[in-house]
Every structure is written in structure tokens, then in C-alpha cells.
Design an enzyme around this catalytic site. Structure first.
Site, PDB file in Angstrom:
ATOM      1  CG  HIS C 120      26.829  12.806  58.060  1.00  0.00           C
ATOM      2  ND1 HIS C 120      27.718  13.479  57.258  1.00  0.00           N
ATOM      3  CD2 HIS C 120      26.757  13.504  59.226  1.00  0.00           C
ATOM      4  CE1 HIS C 120      28.168  14.546  57.915  1.00  0.00           C
ATOM      5  NE2 HIS C 120      27.603  14.587  59.107  1.00  0.00           N
ATOM      6  CG  ASP C 197      29.470   7.171  57.901  1.00  0.00           C
ATOM      7  OD1 ASP C 197      30.416   7.227  58.716  1.00  0.00           O
ATOM      8  OD2 ASP C 197      28.727   8.135  57.659  1.00  0.00           O
ATOM      9  CD  GLN C 200      27.964   9.903  65.235  1.00  0.00           C
ATOM     10  OE1 GLN C 200      28.141   9.674  66.434  1.00  0.00           O
ATOM     11  NE2 GLN C 200      28.173  11.093  64.693  1.00  0.00           N
ATOM     12  CE  LYS C 223      31.952  12.961  63.558  1.00  0.00           C
ATOM     13  NZ  LYS C 223      30.812  13.855  63.427  1.00  0.00           N
ATOM     14  CB  CYS C 361      25.399  16.660  58.027  1.00  0.00           C
ATOM     15  SG  CYS C 361      26.450  18.055  58.352  1.00  0.00           S
TER      16      CYS C 361
HETATM   17  C1  LIG Z   1      27.352   9.421  60.537  1.00  0.00           C
HETATM   18  C2  LIG Z   1      28.428  10.385  60.169  1.00  0.00           C
HETATM   19  N1  LIG Z   1      29.138  10.189  59.048  1.00  0.00           N
HETATM   20  C3  LIG Z   1      30.130  11.022  58.679  1.00  0.00           C
HETATM   21  C4  LIG Z   1      30.444  12.124  59.420  1.00  0.00           C
HETATM   22  C5  LIG Z   1      31.552  13.013  58.956  1.00  0.00           C
HETATM   23  O1  LIG Z   1      32.646  12.934  59.831  1.00  0.00           O
HETATM   24  P1  LIG Z   1      33.802  13.995  59.712  1.00  0.00           P
HETATM   25  O2  LIG Z   1      33.184  15.340  59.826  1.00  0.00           O
HETATM   26  O3  LIG Z   1      34.705  13.703  60.836  1.00  0.00           O
HETATM   27  O4  LIG Z   1      34.442  13.804  58.386  1.00  0.00           O
HETATM   28  C6  LIG Z   1      29.734  12.364  60.608  1.00  0.00           C
HETATM   29  C7  LIG Z   1      30.022  13.512  61.481  1.00  0.00           C
HETATM   30  O5  LIG Z   1      29.700  14.642  61.252  1.00  0.00           O
HETATM   31  C8  LIG Z   1      28.707  11.475  60.984  1.00  0.00           C
HETATM   32  O6  LIG Z   1      28.000  11.683  62.095  1.00  0.00           O
END
Ligand SMILES: Cc1ncc(COP(=O)(O)O)c(C=O)c1O
Ligand SMILES: Cc1ncc(COP(=O)(O)O)c(C=O)c1O
Lengths: 155, 404, 404, 155
Positions: C120, C197, C200, C223, C361
């Protein structure tokens, strides 16, 4: 508001068989337009002489709304004077803002219908940029203003 | 002035140790009106979606509400068309954003940053980072014995190396309202951008970003009757172009490839990742709440309460107010002879009175005032003169306990 | 498996364009159970105070609740006594914190950072900052045609210049569950810290920080059925000692003087300014909610739904699933022949089906897969096989519209 | 729980007239202790010979609880063997955790009462560090461990 209002036959026709989707052999102006949110992108090519849009075409990638709107746009602008083109562009952009303003508009019925096929997009606010991207990009092309355009800057 | 306003704040229905809650810590965080609580509740209950890219109905509505708050915040602070508002997590992040992005590009070794002796740590530590990283110099505009800035000395502090001035709108300890007009006009003469820490200003003072002419105004939602988790940075649009990004992630990019990244423009560049969506949406109700009361009425109300409190406390010889600024908002601090601020806070709590002891994140100010800590009283729209009476009585109880 | 669970989520009582809401965008943000909504509500209504320095009753209780969530988050992710959890605003900030603090100290010119093609933007842009600022090199571990990491190539990517590996627990596009065990054991052989990360992973996969042996695990409250505005970073305690501070402000200092500043230790060093108090407090209910359902039950439920959906969609020749990873969580993406993902999303919305089109993203991943965008389906505990039926029907409607 | 339970006469006496609040002329160990949250600070001086705490004193700034607790602590530890001092320190710290454990405790009634005057602090959680700061600092001093102590690290 029904999906069929948005995806009218005219729009789907242009989306599946877009007109003028080709790179001009001769052009003197071009601009790339981009919609960050969708990933839609269009590259507009214009050949203009004595303030008349001799020829116009595009290459691009995008959703049905974006491609159809671009196709309709190239048809509408081809052969027009630059001044008339700007009037038409403004008319279309106003249409997308729900500001229907057809005074002073010199277009035939076919063009009128084509443009107004996009009218119900106002009910799908996240899709308006899809429809306006190529028009805004075309304006910049004709004015020879920017090489690249990000539609988010045009709010 | 605001009759029955406590009814709008459900927390006041509760008792603290069997007593009525007398909440005198609004400078720390304000209580929330029902409308704000309901807005959070309603958003999660009926409308929740992340904002940004979604094209489905819930996402469209959420994005619209999110942007509505941005618009209303702009109106609220008197922003003009060249002004933008970026959402952050709190005023602290807003100030870090300014210091980091400005510093990255415009601060070099020996460049000078002007702060004041009144600053909260949030408006000092981020600049201190630049001192450490870049070898910048921090100068402090001093205060006089009243707790007012020695504004006459500002010109002398400015040199050709001065790159930015960052100053609080109102002190969270003394209640001093700083003469931003004067500071900004001096700064403008020298072409120096001005950052204002508006954390105590936004809900309690008149704010007109356009008229003020400052470059940045940082503030927090939770101190203006809004939810926690959201802050704001108002800034002149040109800085969004000048600045590099602050945090990196989803939503702040235009193109991404393995080799390079193009950042989004405008406020998007600064809003990385999932934003405090529900918080921003509910913040709109806080603005409406303030607007409905009327800023000038709020200012009058809190000014009056402060005057009443200071007048009453004059009768108690053991109570020493730490500063007597010329222009003062609804905040003041004091000490009771021979009793430490934390003991005061503990004893007052037994009476239902919520005040804070300590240095209130203003250690430099406390050093300058030659005190270790202080007890702070800060007002919100819900306070009444009855609250002040209870405060004064509780202070006496405190003294009685210590006299045995 | 989870019968009547939609009853716990009030949003499902509403209709979207007159239709039942079929929410298939949990990878973006999950809907909130009543218990979480009530917790926010209750905190603001009855208990609100800022945490930290306050000694009065409300502040003490708030601080206690805040720390209770931290403790429960630790248990939730299987942290041992050498692990800490820092609260941030979202996973993006957590990842920025790691990249910035780690980079500041340990990344020099030509040092290498290993990411994967599945990342991401939140786990790429912050590292890209280091490429720009420090001249670091970013290498991408590639995926194979199934969307699985080519784990065999990891050893070859590692050199003496490799300083950190950062990898997602699960792809938010393909649902690929990465073999963290393998990655971390290879990294450990070379003494390279690993950042995961977990955005998910947290709500959908088994997480045992201690057993995994990674150094960082970043995730988001929103999430995992919690409120917006709060993220987390689990990390080995030693990094809190190694790292300098991230944001500067109140609460993260020990001593402040005009000349210098001493930072607080432990998690305090990283929690500057007013934290998302109500959000952290309410997050505790999200953890309880997940724990009550049981992580293994959740995994089974979402796995089953994914299998059913993939099986059903096989019958539709125009639907192309973008990847078929070996281990897959409750996420997959697809395209319909000749129909752009945004058109799909708009048309599905008319049927009450919330899915997202775009690159989610993950632009690099889409480039690697040679697609412009895709439609993503992601499951949460509240989804049912009926949702899948409606999805499949809606896809057919979509095709019908485009065939005219 | 009443304020008077916390601010007992014994505590107020020690707070207003603390014992051993002076810098020792001769000391061989000293440590500064700090409570970031309150701003309380104590500097403990110890002169110890043959594992006996010959003399102990402090300088410091803080609330009534902190100063009283430090005063009581210096009185209690003066003259004790280091081993007995540790037992007493542990006893006090346990008391602050509501873990009343007076087996094996060899102290007289006066000391017992002095220490137990602080017992109700357990009902004021934000104030516990005020009471324990000097005890934790004293332990470090006697062990000659740290020059500086931050009570937040001792959770
Ligand atoms: C794999 C992953 N990493 C990071 C993020 C970023 O999370 P957040 O928008 O809550 O900072 C997301 C969600 O958009 C994600 O799916
Ligand atoms: C003057 C001032 N500036 C900055 C801050 C920091 O605000 P926040 O904690 O919301 O980031 C505060 C509040 O503590 C404050 O009073």
C-alpha cells in the site's frame, strides 16, 4: 435516479466506439489531463489554424463516462472557431454544475442532445470529474496553457 | 448570559464525588454539547464510510460532509479564497507540520526562529527539532512582570537571519491575549512569515485569518467543543505549493511508480491515510454551536467570569495570581501560599472542582515567573458565577486542611 | 457462522437507494458495532476529560481507561513484556513514525530498504521520503503470476547494505497473506529488523507479535471495528530507546528549558499533544467485540465467504479475478471485461452494493498486474452468503446495462 | 474517601516541617529523583559505612505528599542496615500497591504508624508517585545505581 439515466445509449455508444480516438498526424497543441481520484487520463491533440479548430483527437484511458464525454467533445469542437469552442465548453461545464444556460448557444439539435445526455451526472457527484476532465483539458489545449492538468485543481 | 446552557452538556448531569461538577479545565479540553455527541453517534450509526475515493452512496455522503466541515471552518476563522484548511490530529501535529515543512525548505544553519516566553511546548519542541537538526537559533521574546509580551523588543530581536515568528494567540497559563496585529505588522515589514498557535484562540477569541494576515493558524477540535482526534491548520495557499509533503501514504499522491512519486496538490498533499472522518464530520456541529452562541457573546461571558473570579480571589491574601496581563481571556493561574498546586487540585476535586496543577506544558514560562507549578482556572461557555463561588469556597477548605 | 450479527451493526438497518446495504468495503474501513458507538457516546456524555496530567476524578478515570485499552491491545496482538504499543492517528502515521525515526538514525546514503510489490502507498511513500532525503535505495520483492511473493528471491535481494525490510501482512487488493514467518526468519539471519504493515491483518488474521518476532507492527483502529482517528504501532521496547522523538509537543518531554529539552521515555516520547482520547477508550470495545467472536471463527468465516464468492464468479466468464494467491484472506479484486471499475462501482451502488473501484492505493501492484484499476471486494464479520448472491446478480445487471 | 484521610496530621506536619531537609556535609552516595507528571523532584544524600546507613538527607521541591513521604523515609532509614532499609522500602512500596504485607517486618510502632499514614493514597491513583518517588530514589541511592531517576520508568 436510475442507472439507465446515467448510462444512456448515446453515452454507451460513444464509450464503446469512441470517435477521434487516435493521435493526430499533425497537431500544434496538446495537453494531458488527469483525474487522480479515478485514474482517468486523456491526452488531447489539437490542430488549429486562424483560430479555427481544424482537427482534434484524443488518446486516453478511463471509465465509460470519461471516454464518451471525450468522444462527444471532439465531435462537437471539430471545425468550430476557438471562440465558439469556449462558449460550448462553458455551456457543458455549467451543465455539470446544474446551471442550465442555453441562451446565446449556437448549436444544432444533434449536438444539443449529445451534450445533454450527460445531464444526469449531476446526481452522481463523484462522477462529475469523469465527464468534465476532457473539456477542461481541451480548453487548456486550445489556449495552449498547460502541458498537464490535474482536474482536482479545477474546483 | 448563557442561561441553562449546562443543559446542552450532558456531563453536567453527573455528580463528582457526590458534588456538582465544576469544570474549570476548558483550556485543556472542553466538554461536548449534545449536538456534537449526537453527530458522532449518527455518523457511525447511519452514515459511516471512509471518505476519498469511494463512489458509492455512503462514501459520497461522507466525503461531502467532510468537505462541508472544511468550508465551515474556513468561514469560522474568516479565511479568504487564498486560504486553505488542512485537517490534522491535533494542534500539536499542525505546528509540527509547519515547523517540519517550513524548516526542511527554508531553515539553514544559524537561521533564527522567534518564539515567546509564553509558548506551550507544542509551539517550542517542533522548533527545537530544527535547532538540533539544522543548527537553527531560537530566540524568545520576553514578557514583562504583568505577563504581557515586551512587544517593543521584537524589532530588536529581528535580524536578517530571522526566518519565521511563531507565537501563541492566547497563553494557556496567564490568559494573556497577544497583540497579533502588532506582531504581524512588524513581521510583514521584514517579510517574515508568522505562525500563530491558535489553540486557545479558536473557541474563545475573535479570529479573522484574512484580516490578521498571518501565514499559519493552528488549532484543535477538542478545545472548541468538538471531538478529540482532530486538529486543523489554516494556511495561505501558497505554502501548500512551497511545502513538500509531511506524512506519506494513501490519498496524498498523484502518481506512484517504483522509481518516483508525484504528490497531490492542495490540502490533499497534507492529508495522508484515513483521516479522522467521524471527528471532522462532528466538528461541524461544534462550529454551529459556537456560531449560534455568537463569538462576541462568548468573549463577553468568559471575560466577565474572569473578572468576577479575580475580584473575588483578591479577598484571599494567600492566593497569588501568577500574572495580570492587560488583555486577558478566560484563563488565569494562581498559587496558594505554602500549598503545592497538586495538593490544591486533589483537594478541590473532592469538592467537584476540576482544575489542573502543574506547569501546563509551559515550563519556560514557569521558570520566567520563578514558580515551580501553578493551579489553572480556565472557563468555557458553560461556566457560571456559581462555579466561581464554589471555587473560592473550595480554596478556603484547602487552606483550612493545611492549617489543620 | 455469525448469525444475526448484522443486528449488532446499526448501519444495516438503513436502506441504500431503497435497497439493503451490502457492504463489501471493509478493507477500506469497517462498520462499527453498537458497543463501540455506545462507548464513544458514553465517554463524551458521562466521563469526558483529557488524559495525562490531570489529578481530578474525571482525568484519572479517563487516563485509566486509556491505559486499559493499551493493555488490551497488547494482549490482543500477543505482545510480551518487551513490547510496547504507541497510539497514533492511523496506520499511515505509524508507518511514517517507523520510517522517519529509523531512517533518521540508521539510514545513510546507498543503504537499502526492501519492500514488496504488494505494498500500500502507506508502506512505500514514507520510505520514498528516505530515498529523497538520504539517498537510500528501495528494492521491491516481486510477486509471481498468482500474486504471491517470490519469497525465494528475498535472500538475493539482501546485501550488507540492507537496513530494514517492510512488508504487508495481507495485501489489501489481492488478499495475499504473506509468509511473515519465512520473511522474518530470513531477516533475522541477517540481523535485519522487520516492519509489518498489519493494517489488513489486525482484524482478519492471527497476530502474535511475540511469536512472529518482527520489530514493528502498524495498524489502524477504524479497520478493526473501532472508531476513526486512532492507529497503533506495536514495537519492541528497545526501539523506543533507540529512536529520537517523532512529533514534538506536550506530554513527550521530561524537562524543558530555553536552551535544551529532555524527552520522555517509553511510549510517552511518541505521544505528543492531546491524543484521540475518546477514540482510544472506545477502541477497547472493538477489541472485546473481536475477542468475543474469536479470531479463528472470524478467519474461518471470511475465508469461507471468499471461497464462495470466487466459486460463484467462476461461472461468469467476463469476470477476471486479478490474482489467485495460495493463502488468501477475505479480500479479492476483479475486473469485468470492457467495463471500467468506476462504472462497476456506480452501477453496483444502485443495487445497494458498496465496492470500490480504482487502484486502492496500490499503484505499483496494478502496474505489475498490467491493469489500470480494479473492483475490490472485501469482507467483514457482518457479511453473509446472501451478500455474495446480491453481488453476483448486480454484476450481471452491470453487464446487461453495458450490452444495452 | 475523604480528603482528611489523605492529608492526615502526620503528613501535614512532615510536609510543613520536614525532617532531614538539608544537604549532608559528608555523603558517599546521592541520586536525583524526578516525577515528570507533577514536577516533584528530590535529591537524596546518603552516607553509608559498613552497610549501615549512617546518615541520610534530602533536598527537594514538591507537593505535601512528596515532601512528607521523603521526610518520613529519611527518619525511618537513618541508622538502619542496608538490608533492613530494603525491606522497609519494599514494605512501603507494597503498601502503595495495596499489598499489605507486614510479616517479617521489624519496625516499631512509631515507624509503622508513620508509614501507614500514607495508606489512603491508594485511593488517589494520580498521587501514588508523589509518595513513592523518594523511596524509589533512596533505593537507587543506597544501591549506588543511578544518578538520576524518572519515576515513570518504575511502573
Ligand atoms: C495494507 C494497508 N496499509 C496501510 C493502510 C493505511 O491505513 P490508514 O488509512 O488507516 O492509515 C491501508 C488502508 O488503507 C492498507 O490497506
Ligand atoms: C496554547 C496551546 N498550544 C498548543 C496546545 C496543544 O494542543 P493539542 O494538545 O490539542 O495538540 C495547547 C493545549 O494543550 C495549548 O494550550
Amino acid at each position: 435516479m436510475n442507472t439507465k439515466d446515467l448510462y444512456q445509449d448515446l453515452i454507451l455508444d460513444h464509450a464503446t466506439n469512441p470517435k477521434n480516438k487516435i493521435k493526430l498526424n499533425y497537431y500544434n497543441k496538446d495537453t494531458e489531463g488527469f483525474n487522480r481520484l479515478c485514474g482517468d487520463s486523456v491526452h488531447i491533440f489539437v490542430h488549429s489554424k486562424n483560430n479555427i479548430i481544424d482537427d482534434i483527437s484524443f488518446l486516453g484511458n478511463g471509465c465509460a463516462i470519461c471516454i464518451a464525454s471525450t468522444s462527444v467533445m471532439t465531435q462537437a469542437l471539430k471545425g468550430k472557431s476557438e471562440k465558439d469552442a469556449f462558449t460550448l465548453i462553458n455551456y457543458f461545464l455549467d451543465l455539470m454544475k446544474k446551471q442550465n444556460n442555453d441562451e446565446h448557444l449556437k448549436i444544432d439539435n444533434v449536438e444539443y442532445n449529445a451534450l445533454n445526455a450527460f445531464k444526469s451526472i449531476v446526481n452522481f457527484p463523484m462522477r462529475i470529474n469523469c465527464a468534465t476532465l476532457s473539456w477542461i483539458t481541451a480548453e487548456a489545449t486550445i489556449r495552449n496553457k498547460n502541458k498537464q492538468i490535474n482536474i482536482e485543481d479545477y474546483k | 448570559m448563557f442561561e441553562n446552557i449546562k443543559d446542552q452538556f450532558p456531563i453536567f448531569k453527573n455528580k463528582i464525588k457526590g458534588k456538582k461538577l465544576v469544570y474549570l479545565d476548558s483550556a485543556n479540553s472542553s466538554q461536548k454539547p449534545q449536538a456534537v455527541i449526537d453527530a458522532v453517534n449518527n455518523f457511525y450509526t447511519n452514515e459511516f464510510s471512509n471518505v476519498g475515493r469511494g463512489i458509492y452512496t455512503l462514501a459520497v455522503n461522507a466525503s461531502e460532509k467532510y468537505e462541508t466541515t472544511r468550508l465551515n471552518i474556513k468561514k469560522f476563522i474568516g479565511a479568504n479564497s487564498e486560504t486553505e484548511v488542512v485537517f490534522t490530529k491535533n494542534a500539536t501535529e499542525s505546528l509540527n507540520l509547519v515547523a517540519s515543512c517550513f524548516g526542511e525548505k527554508f531553515i539553514n544553519k544559524d537561521d533564527e526562529i522567534i518564539l515567546t516566553e509564553l509558548e506551550h511546548h507544542a509551539n517550542y519542541v517542533p522548533w527545537h527539532f530544527l535547532r538540533k537538526k539544522k543548527g537553527a537559533v531560537i530566540k524568545f521574546l520576553p514578557i514583562d512582570h504583568n505577563g504581557d509580551l515586551k512587544i517593543d523588543e521584537l524589532e530588536n530581536l529581528i535580524t536578517s537571519k530571522t526566518k519565521i515568528i511563531s507565537v501563541t494567540h492566547m497563553s494557556n497559563v496567564t490568559g494573556t491575549i497577544n497583540p497579533l496585529d502588532q506582531i504581524i505588522s512588524i513581521a510583514k515589514k521584514h517579510n517574515i512569515p508568522v505562525c500563530v498557535d491558535g489553540t486557545q484562540g479558536a473557541a474563545h477569541l475573535d479570529v479573522n485569518f484574512d484580516q490578521l494576515g498571518c501565514d499559519f493558524y493552528a488549532f484543535s477540535g477538542h478545545k472548541m467543543y468538538g471531538p478529540t482526534g482532530v486538529g486543523m491548520l489554516a494556511l495561505k495557499y501558497k505554502w501548500l505549493d512551497e511545502f513538500g509533503p509531511f506524512l506519506g501514504g494513501g490519498g496524498m499522491i498523484d502518481f506512484v511508480s517504483k522509481k518516483d512519486i508525484a504528490y497531490a496538490r492542495g490540502v490533499w498533499k497534507m492529508e495522508a491515510g484515513t483521516m479522522p472522518t467521524a471527528e471532522v464530520v462532528a466538528l461541524n456541529e461544534a462550529i454551529t454551536f459556537i456560531n449560534n452562541l455568537g463569538k462576541q457573546n462568548i468573549i463577553n461571558h468568559e471575560h466577565q467570569l474572569t473578572q468576577i473570579a479575580l475580584e473575588k480571589l483578591k479577598n484571599n491574601n494567600a492566593v497569588k495570581i501568577v500574572a495580570h496581563p492587560k488583555a486577558q481571556g478566560g484563563v488565569f493561574s494562581f498559587n496558594i501560599d505554602e500549598i503545592h498546586s497538586h495538593d490544591v487540585s486533589t483537594i478541590l476535586d473532592q469538592e467537584g472542582v476540576a482544575v489542573r496543577g502543574g506547569h501546563h506544558c509551559c515550563q519556560i514560562l514557569h521558570d520566567v515567573l520563578s514558580i515551580n507549578s501553578s493551579v489553572r482556572v480556565s472557563f468555557g461557555v458553560y461556566n457560571t458565577s456559581e462555579d466561581i463561588e464554589i471555587l473560592c469556597e473550595s480554596i478556603k477548605k484547602c487552606q483550612k486542611i493545611f492549617k489543620k
